[in-house]
Write an enzyme that holds these catalytic residues in place. Structure first.
Site, PDB file in Angstrom:
ATOM      1  N   SER A 233       0.787  -1.235   0.000  1.00  0.00           N
ATOM      2  CA  SER A 233       0.000   0.000   0.000  1.00  0.00           C
ATOM      3  C   SER A 233       0.820   1.287   0.000  1.00  0.00           C
ATOM      4  O   SER A 233       0.263   2.371  -0.170  1.00  0.00           O
ATOM      5  CB  SER A 233      -0.962   0.017   1.198  1.00  0.00           C
ATOM      6  OG  SER A 233      -0.245   0.014   2.420  1.00  0.00           O
ATOM      7  N   LYS A 278      -5.625   4.753   8.248  1.00  0.00           N
ATOM      8  CA  LYS A 278      -4.503   5.530   7.713  1.00  0.00           C
ATOM      9  C   LYS A 278      -4.808   7.024   7.705  1.00  0.00           C
ATOM     10  O   LYS A 278      -3.902   7.845   7.897  1.00  0.00           O
ATOM     11  CB  LYS A 278      -4.140   5.018   6.324  1.00  0.00           C
ATOM     12  CG  LYS A 278      -3.538   3.622   6.378  1.00  0.00           C
ATOM     13  CD  LYS A 278      -3.233   3.037   5.018  1.00  0.00           C
ATOM     14  CE  LYS A 278      -2.633   1.642   5.193  1.00  0.00           C
ATOM     15  NZ  LYS A 278      -2.315   0.988   3.922  1.00  0.00           N
TER      16      LYS A 278
END
Length: 345
Positions: A233, A278
């Site tokens: 990611s 996140k």
């Protein structure tokens, strides 16, 4: 009175301690950190500008009774069934190794994208077949381990995992092959008998999940120190930081930029897990802008997962929920992200 309750207190303490060590068939996902990329990415002779680009992470661990209970009451902690995290027959060690491989592949893709954008040269050297996992009950069990790198079969070297598989398929069940492989920089050699896969009588093998292992060689050289970070990611942010060091201009323009998203060799930014966590991590780190994948949800996926939304939509929801001033920016490609950063103040 105190002595009367002491046995119960001891029993409760023992149960509490035990609850912290008994694993459940779940993972707990929670916000991780936002890591500045300058100390992680080093382009030989590259520029280190005033702006800050950051990758964001999640914390993911096997659930026990204690962490499960805490996740139920804490914001932005999710409980995920183990089968949604690990592949069939994959143990926790193999899962971690697969995440490391995905990170390595993501780093290579990031170099490709950044070097293509900056018009810099690079090449590849094939290094063999990377073992992702070993299937129980198959010949490789007890011989090979996840993380091993197969460099030859019967003394023959191959230039792709497909060539490796094609060669194995020329053999019959019971035939033996000599596997030459690397483990912790040590060269090893073992004889393994082939076996038919259960449920697929036409397929013969040793029983491993595999992937190609290639080394990217670039000029200038790129070094990434991300051993403790797994998964793909961080690809988008890696590519932006590498490009930023390759060119004179400060891509971040003095700002604190965080983000996430996988990166394909053609620069396409892909969906990731844990986007809400996140966003929280980026906000805690003081990011001004957060780059989020604006992935397209197919009709088939919408049927399978009712209520699913794009990473960007979920990021916007989370930002609103936590009351952050951080701007959430949707991106489809590296070029789109770069253009936004270069043209917006």
């Amino acid at each position: 009175m105190r002595n009367k309750w002491m046995p119960f207190i001891y029993i409760f303490a023992i149960l509490l301690i035990g609850a912290a060590f008994i694993d459940l068939p779940y993972y707990v996902m929670k916000p991780g950190d936002a890591h500045e990329l300058k100390p992680i990415v080093e382009v030989a002779g590259g520029d280190k500008d005033a702006g800050t680009l950051m990758l964001t992470t999640i914390k993911m661990g096997e659930a026990n009774y204690l962490s499960y209970a805490l996740a139920k009451v804490r914001d932005y902690e999710e409980i995920i069934p183990i089968e949604e995290v690990r592949s069939p027959h994959e143990n926790n060690e193999e899962y971690n190794i697969r995440q490391q491989y995905l990170m390595q592949n993501s780093q290579q893709n990031a170099i490709i994208v950044a070097f293509d954008a900056a018009k810099k040269p690079y090449s590849f050297r094939y290094e063999g077949v990377y073992v992702l996992n070993v299937f129980p009950g198959m010949p490789a069990e007890g011989v090979l381990k996840a993380g091993d790198r197969i460099v030859a079969i019967d003394g023959k070297e191959f230039k792709s995992s497909q060539m490796f598989t094609d060669y194995i398929q020329t053999k019959k069940p019971g035939e033996k092959v000599t596997i030459t492989f690397m483990r912790n920089q040590e060269k090893m050699e073992k004889r393994i008998a082939l076996k038919q896969f259960k449920g697929n009588q036409e397929k013969t093998g040793i029983g491993i999940g595999l992937a190609d292992q290639k080394k990217l060689i670039s000029k200038p050289k790129v070094t990434l120190k991300a051993e403790d970070i797994g998964g793909p990611s961080a690809g988008l942010m890696f590519s932006l930081e590498i490009y930023n060091q390759l060119v004179k201009e400060d891509v971040a323009k003095g700002r604190k930029i965080a983000g996430t998203g996988t990166i394909a060799p053609d620069g396409t930014v892909g969906r990731i897990g844990g986007i809400a966590q996140k966003v929280v991590a980026a906000d805690r780190a003081g990011a001004e802008i957060f780059l989020a994948p604006d992935d397209k949800i197919s009709p088939e996926l919408k049927k399978q997962v009712p209520g699913i939304v794009s990473n960007y939509e979920e990021a916007v929801r989370t930002a609103k929920d936590i009351g952050t001033k951080m701007k959430i920016v949707p991106v489809h490609t590296f070029d789109e992200a770069l253009n936004y950063l270069l043209t917006r103040k």
